[in-house]
Design a protein around this motif. Sequence first.
Motif, mmCIF file in Angstrom:
data_model
loop_
_atom_site.group_PDB
_atom_site.id
_atom_site.type_symbol
_atom_site.label_atom_id
_atom_site.label_comp_id
_atom_site.label_asym_id
_atom_site.label_seq_id
_atom_site.Cartn_x
_atom_site.Cartn_y
_atom_site.Cartn_z
ATOM 1 N N VAL A 128 0.846 -1.118 -0.061
ATOM 2 C CA VAL A 128 -0.152 0.059 -0.086
ATOM 3 C C VAL A 128 0.841 1.135 0.100
ATOM 4 N N LEU A 129 1.954 1.235 0.900
ATOM 5 C CA LEU A 129 2.661 2.277 0.803
ATOM 6 C C LEU A 129 3.350 2.705 -0.399
ATOM 7 N N ARG A 130 4.281 1.469 -1.071
ATOM 8 C CA ARG A 130 4.636 1.831 -2.205
ATOM 9 C C ARG A 130 4.020 2.095 -3.232
ATOM 10 N N ARG A 131 2.952 1.885 -3.458
ATOM 11 C CA ARG A 131 2.041 2.219 -4.671
ATOM 12 C C ARG A 131 1.495 3.484 -4.294
ATOM 13 N N ALA A 132 0.878 3.538 -3.127
ATOM 14 C CA ALA A 132 0.704 5.011 -3.009
ATOM 15 C C ALA A 132 1.293 6.164 -3.389
ATOM 16 N N VAL A 133 2.909 5.867 -2.981
ATOM 17 C CA VAL A 133 3.878 6.926 -3.421
ATOM 18 C C VAL A 133 4.062 7.011 -4.865
ATOM 19 N N ALA A 134 4.240 5.847 -5.557
ATOM 20 C CA ALA A 134 4.494 5.764 -6.989
ATOM 21 C C ALA A 134 3.246 6.323 -7.668
ATOM 22 N N ALA A 135 2.080 5.999 -7.226
ATOM 23 C CA ALA A 135 0.917 6.589 -8.093
ATOM 24 C C ALA A 135 0.929 8.190 -7.939
ATOM 25 N N ALA A 136 0.940 8.752 -6.663
ATOM 26 C CA ALA A 136 1.125 10.226 -6.320
ATOM 27 C C ALA A 136 2.241 10.840 -7.061
ATOM 28 N N LEU A 137 3.320 10.184 -7.302
ATOM 29 C CA LEU A 137 4.451 10.805 -8.092
ATOM 30 C C LEU A 137 4.522 10.533 -9.541
ATOM 31 N N GLY A 138 3.708 9.492 -10.009
ATOM 32 C CA GLY A 138 3.429 9.217 -11.281
ATOM 33 C C GLY A 138 4.622 8.284 -11.897
#
Length: 860
Positions: free
Chosen positions: A617-627
């Motif tokens: 969850v943490l990894r993908r939330a960051v990746a999605a928010a940063l594109g």
Amino acid sequence: MEFEVNGARRTVDVDDDPAAVEVVRDRLGLTGTKLVCAGGVCGACTIQVDGEPRVSCLTPAARLAGRSVTTVEGLSAHPVARAFAGEDALQCGYCTPGFVVEAAAFFERWRAEHGPTRPGREQIAAALAGHLCRCGAYEGILRAVAAACAGDYDTAPTGRQTPTGRQAPAVPRTEAPEKTDGSARYTTDLHPEGLLEGVIIRSPHAHAHVRSLEAGDLPFVPLLPPDGVVRYVGQPVAAVAAPDRAAARAAAARVTVDYEVLPAALDAGRARTGEGPLVYEDKAARKRAPGSGETPQLLPARWRGNLRGPSAMSKRPAAAVRRIREARTKSPDRVVEGVFTTAAQTHTPLEPHACLAHWADGTLHIQVSTQSVKRVAELAAERFGVPPERVVARAAHVGGGFGCKMGLTSDVVAAVELARLHGAPVRVVLDRDEELTDGGYRPGTRIRLAMASDAAGDLSALAIDADNDGGVSVGGSVAALARFMYGKAPRRLRDFDTVTHRPPGAPFRGPGGPTLCWALEQAVDEMAQRLGQDPIALRRRWDGNPKRHALYERAAALPVWSGRRGGTGRFRRGVGVAAANWLYFLDPVTEVELTVEDGVVVARCAVQDMGTGSRTVLRRAVAAALGLPEARVRADIGRSDAVHGPVSGGSRTTPSLVPAAVDAADRLRDALGGSDVAARLDAAHGVRVTGRRPRDRRGFVTPFTLGGIAVGRGFTGSVQVAEVEVDTRLGRIRPLSVWSGIAAGRIHEDRLARGQCEGAVVQGIGYALFEERRADPVTGRVLTENLDDYRLPGIGDTPEITVHFHQEGFEHVPGGGVGLGEIATLPTAASLANAVHDATGWRPYDMPIRPDRLLEGLRT
């Protein structure tokens, strides 16, 4: 002895006649093979011997001589291992290697006989019947094995197309490859140089004063409470350490404990009247009583002997009592009354409580299986007199918890004290009998309920008295939860703690919630029958929550709800419904730190992953928010020396973590000076920002944080429809299907969320039908101290589970979603009970619904 392991020749000494699991794990270092039950029940230690699965805990190592052995480490490229990762057929992952080894053998047999075709659920379940998953990941396992056999994973997946057209990741869970190939290291797998094994000496008496501890020149550490009184069989008294567990057990036998045995209060019925020997003699002792609820004791309550309470969350209680009394006289058909009981349900995560501690240059290092890595470090600093910055707790992987691993438990205290005493690393791992005795359980209850409806068929009044039987623990909150369900009718809600000389209960996945539903939802069903109304329609009428209204509409439209039921033969079919709500919890001071390191964004937070998917969850939330693509983001969790993170409990992790991660991503984008983050990362080495969890719109219900918890606005909701088949000759209940509707706002990771909800249903099935912690009424010793006697649901007990998410209603929350791990299990047992009543006409008041109880009920 010489034999082949994963294609390599190995030679080991087996003169001491070890079990195969000891050779594989401890001497060869192949720790993917897990030791859980030591009795051949759970399957976690399964290996293949000449291609045939064997439980290595019961296989003498000498039987491996000249044979070919395959462990999970030798199956990392096998289609089954890829399928387990690709279908997210796991949660905590502790049982996963054993499943993979067994399923790989089934795969070979199936493909040899049937080619690349898909086996049925019953065939897969029969092949994996000797394996247990406490997380309840069986639905994913069934999908994975079927997909592997059908050829879907003959080659490594590179990602699938989602309905939105986005390319899905090859594995839904970041750490899935490590958990499926055995390389994930849990606390029980760590073996540093110079390691000593610790053993806890436990009281054989339910109540005694320890006069003295003697061991000659043998070093040991005492673990007694300040008053020197033990209050249950299995309470820690002291601990010793030695180079291996056998030597540690021998050392423990040399410790002489002089007990003054005292009368014990073991009868809960007498305790309810305040009678019997006192468990806590004075106010100081009562303050040390452990809590069995999710939050610290907030409501004051008086003590009368061994009865604590009532603590009340009533609403116009006098009016409620008056209305019920009047209804008994004027319209008794509109009054539903009953006494409902529930047995204690033991957590028993497959990775037991475990801690490895060592001191280095004045700093305490703890490797621990915990749901609260930050909290453990804080409590350890306080307990052992160390500055907080000199304590570092780590939890790389956690093999389940469900609420029992959220504090400074006895394994941690013993390991730290022994490490300080010996000046060496010490590991303390509970055996399964210790875990089932002193590892925590959901308290048993006795609930007296009365409910009245008025002439219009609306809820008029509700009264619930709940006696919580949690041994030496207090803080039950079963009745209190009825304050928040079914409108604003007057209600008297009183919780009592029946205190006895038995081990303490602990918070367990929705503390009090499944227990309340067991009584309340059966009463609502009974009222619907009295009023001649559809049970779903009555709930929708009484329930003002719009999120659950959407779920009721879905449930009412299910074909199973309007289908054929009942029957008069041996096998009868029934369908039942139950609803629940749960508070929205969060940790409002959660932070996420992002650091650019060699072109990769590293997200750090003092959170842990016990199988719920926090790392993903943490990894993908960051990746999605940063594109960014996921490959350019790494989540570094499980360390207390990172920025503050939430406890993995109270369904607070995701709604705390995701908003903080998005805030950190926004700050990093600003720090890099533009929207094209990917283009700037290579030149941004060392850039660091910290994001914080923003406040919800309209703030929170509670103006302060207590124990890392704040209460947010709004309730999550669940409606479940269960279908069962009842064998009226043998008394067996077979769940056929469960539809689980969940209203918890936006779902951040769909596959992981579904796995959580499916597992929650499985645990609810166990609660309803099988699980029953039992103790000797004379000595207080726990009798269900192994996984033969304490029955967990297996893959063959798993019905077809359908999960539906209603993703509206939490738009005021940053990210739009809240926790769902607890709400998903609350109504399961009650929906099954209502289905049994629908099938047979008999109402099950006592849980679990054992065959003897069902048959007796049908006879009467």
